[in-house]
Design a protein around this motif. Sequence first.
Motif, mmCIF file in Angstrom:
data_model
loop_
_atom_site.group_PDB
_atom_site.id
_atom_site.type_symbol
_atom_site.label_atom_id
_atom_site.label_comp_id
_atom_site.label_asym_id
_atom_site.label_seq_id
_atom_site.Cartn_x
_atom_site.Cartn_y
_atom_site.Cartn_z
ATOM 1 N N GLN A 61 0.836 -1.198 0.000
ATOM 2 C CA GLN A 61 0.000 0.000 0.000
ATOM 3 C C GLN A 61 0.872 1.250 0.000
ATOM 4 O O GLN A 61 0.613 2.184 -0.766
ATOM 5 C CB GLN A 61 -0.927 0.004 1.213
ATOM 6 N N ASP A 62 1.885 1.286 0.828
ATOM 7 C CA ASP A 62 2.788 2.441 0.886
ATOM 8 C C ASP A 62 3.479 2.665 -0.452
ATOM 9 O O ASP A 62 3.620 3.802 -0.911
ATOM 10 C CB ASP A 62 3.833 2.261 1.989
ATOM 11 N N LEU A 63 3.905 1.583 -1.081
ATOM 12 C CA LEU A 63 4.570 1.690 -2.375
ATOM 13 C C LEU A 63 3.628 2.274 -3.425
ATOM 14 O O LEU A 63 3.997 3.190 -4.162
ATOM 15 C CB LEU A 63 5.081 0.317 -2.824
ATOM 16 N N LEU A 64 2.394 1.772 -3.468
ATOM 17 C CA LEU A 64 1.443 2.296 -4.444
ATOM 18 C C LEU A 64 1.060 3.745 -4.147
ATOM 19 O O LEU A 64 0.841 4.527 -5.076
ATOM 20 C CB LEU A 64 0.200 1.413 -4.513
ATOM 21 N N GLU A 65 0.992 4.117 -2.884
ATOM 22 C CA GLU A 65 0.738 5.523 -2.544
ATOM 23 C C GLU A 65 1.859 6.408 -3.076
ATOM 24 O O GLU A 65 1.599 7.479 -3.642
ATOM 25 C CB GLU A 65 0.596 5.693 -1.037
ATOM 26 N N ASP A 66 3.096 5.963 -2.925
ATOM 27 C CA ASP A 66 4.240 6.717 -3.447
ATOM 28 C C ASP A 66 4.179 6.816 -4.969
ATOM 29 O O ASP A 66 4.439 7.882 -5.549
ATOM 30 C CB ASP A 66 5.554 6.075 -3.029
ATOM 31 N N ASN A 92 2.364 14.120 -9.693
ATOM 32 C CA ASN A 92 3.339 15.204 -9.859
ATOM 33 C C ASN A 92 3.915 15.217 -11.268
ATOM 34 O O ASN A 92 4.094 16.285 -11.862
ATOM 35 C CB ASN A 92 4.454 15.079 -8.823
ATOM 36 N N LEU A 93 4.211 14.040 -11.811
ATOM 37 C CA LEU A 93 4.747 13.959 -13.161
ATOM 38 C C LEU A 93 3.736 14.482 -14.173
ATOM 39 O O LEU A 93 4.086 15.236 -15.087
ATOM 40 C CB LEU A 93 5.148 12.517 -13.484
ATOM 41 N N CYS A 94 2.463 14.113 -14.007
ATOM 42 C CA CYS A 94 1.426 14.610 -14.914
ATOM 43 C C CYS A 94 1.310 16.130 -14.843
ATOM 44 O O CYS A 94 1.126 16.793 -15.869
ATOM 45 C CB CYS A 94 0.089 13.947 -14.605
ATOM 46 N N SER A 95 1.440 16.675 -13.662
ATOM 47 C CA SER A 95 1.390 18.127 -13.499
ATOM 48 C C SER A 95 2.546 18.797 -14.240
ATOM 49 O O SER A 95 2.352 19.787 -14.961
ATOM 50 C CB SER A 95 1.423 18.473 -12.011
ATOM 51 N N LEU A 96 3.741 18.248 -14.078
ATOM 52 C CA LEU A 96 4.908 18.809 -14.766
ATOM 53 C C LEU A 96 4.790 18.691 -16.281
ATOM 54 O O LEU A 96 5.122 19.627 -17.015
ATOM 55 C CB LEU A 96 6.183 18.118 -14.290
ATOM 56 N N VAL A 130 3.652 11.443 -24.041
ATOM 57 C CA VAL A 130 4.170 10.976 -22.751
ATOM 58 C C VAL A 130 3.140 11.239 -21.658
ATOM 59 O O VAL A 130 2.881 10.382 -20.806
ATOM 60 C CB VAL A 130 5.524 11.644 -22.423
ATOM 61 N N LEU A 131 2.535 12.421 -21.674
ATOM 62 C CA LEU A 131 1.509 12.769 -20.687
ATOM 63 C C LEU A 131 0.354 11.770 -20.726
ATOM 64 O O LEU A 131 -0.087 11.282 -19.688
ATOM 65 C CB LEU A 131 0.993 14.191 -20.919
ATOM 66 N N ASN A 132 -0.135 11.459 -21.905
ATOM 67 C CA ASN A 132 -1.240 10.508 -22.029
ATOM 68 C C ASN A 132 -0.851 9.137 -21.481
ATOM 69 O O ASN A 132 -1.661 8.486 -20.810
ATOM 70 C CB ASN A 132 -1.714 10.403 -23.476
ATOM 71 N N ASN A 133 0.365 8.706 -21.740
ATOM 72 C CA ASN A 133 0.843 7.440 -21.200
ATOM 73 C C ASN A 133 0.883 7.479 -19.667
ATOM 74 O O ASN A 133 0.440 6.539 -18.997
ATOM 75 C CB ASN A 133 2.228 7.119 -21.765
ATOM 76 N N ILE A 175 -1.138 5.297 -16.720
ATOM 77 C CA ILE A 175 -0.484 4.624 -15.595
ATOM 78 C C ILE A 175 -1.089 5.087 -14.278
ATOM 79 O O ILE A 175 -1.401 4.281 -13.397
ATOM 80 C CB ILE A 175 1.037 4.864 -15.617
ATOM 81 N N GLN A 176 -1.287 6.406 -14.146
ATOM 82 C CA GLN A 176 -1.888 6.949 -12.924
ATOM 83 C C GLN A 176 -3.264 6.339 -12.697
ATOM 84 O O GLN A 176 -3.611 5.962 -11.588
ATOM 85 C CB GLN A 176 -1.970 8.475 -13.021
ATOM 86 N N ASN A 177 -4.039 6.205 -13.762
ATOM 87 C CA ASN A 177 -5.376 5.633 -13.651
ATOM 88 C C ASN A 177 -5.318 4.158 -13.232
ATOM 89 O O ASN A 177 -6.121 3.706 -12.417
ATOM 90 C CB ASN A 177 -6.131 5.787 -14.971
ATOM 91 N N GLN A 178 -4.369 3.427 -13.758
ATOM 92 C CA GLN A 178 -4.211 2.019 -13.378
ATOM 93 C C GLN A 178 -3.862 1.891 -11.898
ATOM 94 O O GLN A 178 -4.415 1.035 -11.186
ATOM 95 C CB GLN A 178 -3.130 1.355 -14.226
ATOM 96 N N VAL A 179 -2.953 2.732 -11.424
ATOM 97 C CA VAL A 179 -2.564 2.702 -10.013
ATOM 98 C C VAL A 179 -3.759 3.084 -9.144
ATOM 99 O O VAL A 179 -4.055 2.420 -8.140
ATOM 100 C CB VAL A 179 -1.362 3.632 -9.740
#
Length: 88
Positions: free
Chosen positions: A7-12, A19-23, A43-46, A50-54
């Motif tokens: 859980q901690d790993l997935l939260e990270d 943050n990456l999507c924001s940048l 890259v953003l769409n990719n 990933i963010q959605n999968q997590v």
Amino acid sequence: MATRQDQDLLEDVLITEKNLCSLLTTGVTECATANVRTDIKDVLNNELDIQNQVFNTMSTKGWYQPEAAEQNKITQARNKFAQRPMNS
């Protein structure tokens, strides 16, 4: 079996993806070259995928449960932004 460490790993990972999507969004909006803009958008769409999968994995496991917005707050926000002129 999933552990607290999982859980901690997935939260990270989720925080990092956000943050990456924001940048990357900033990069897209400030890019002066069409080819580079297209590459950053790809890259953003990719990363959004990933963010959605997590997020979905965490939500399914009960590790991330965002609070539902109250209907009156949704209506207020919708009205607020609907009243703004597009070219101001």
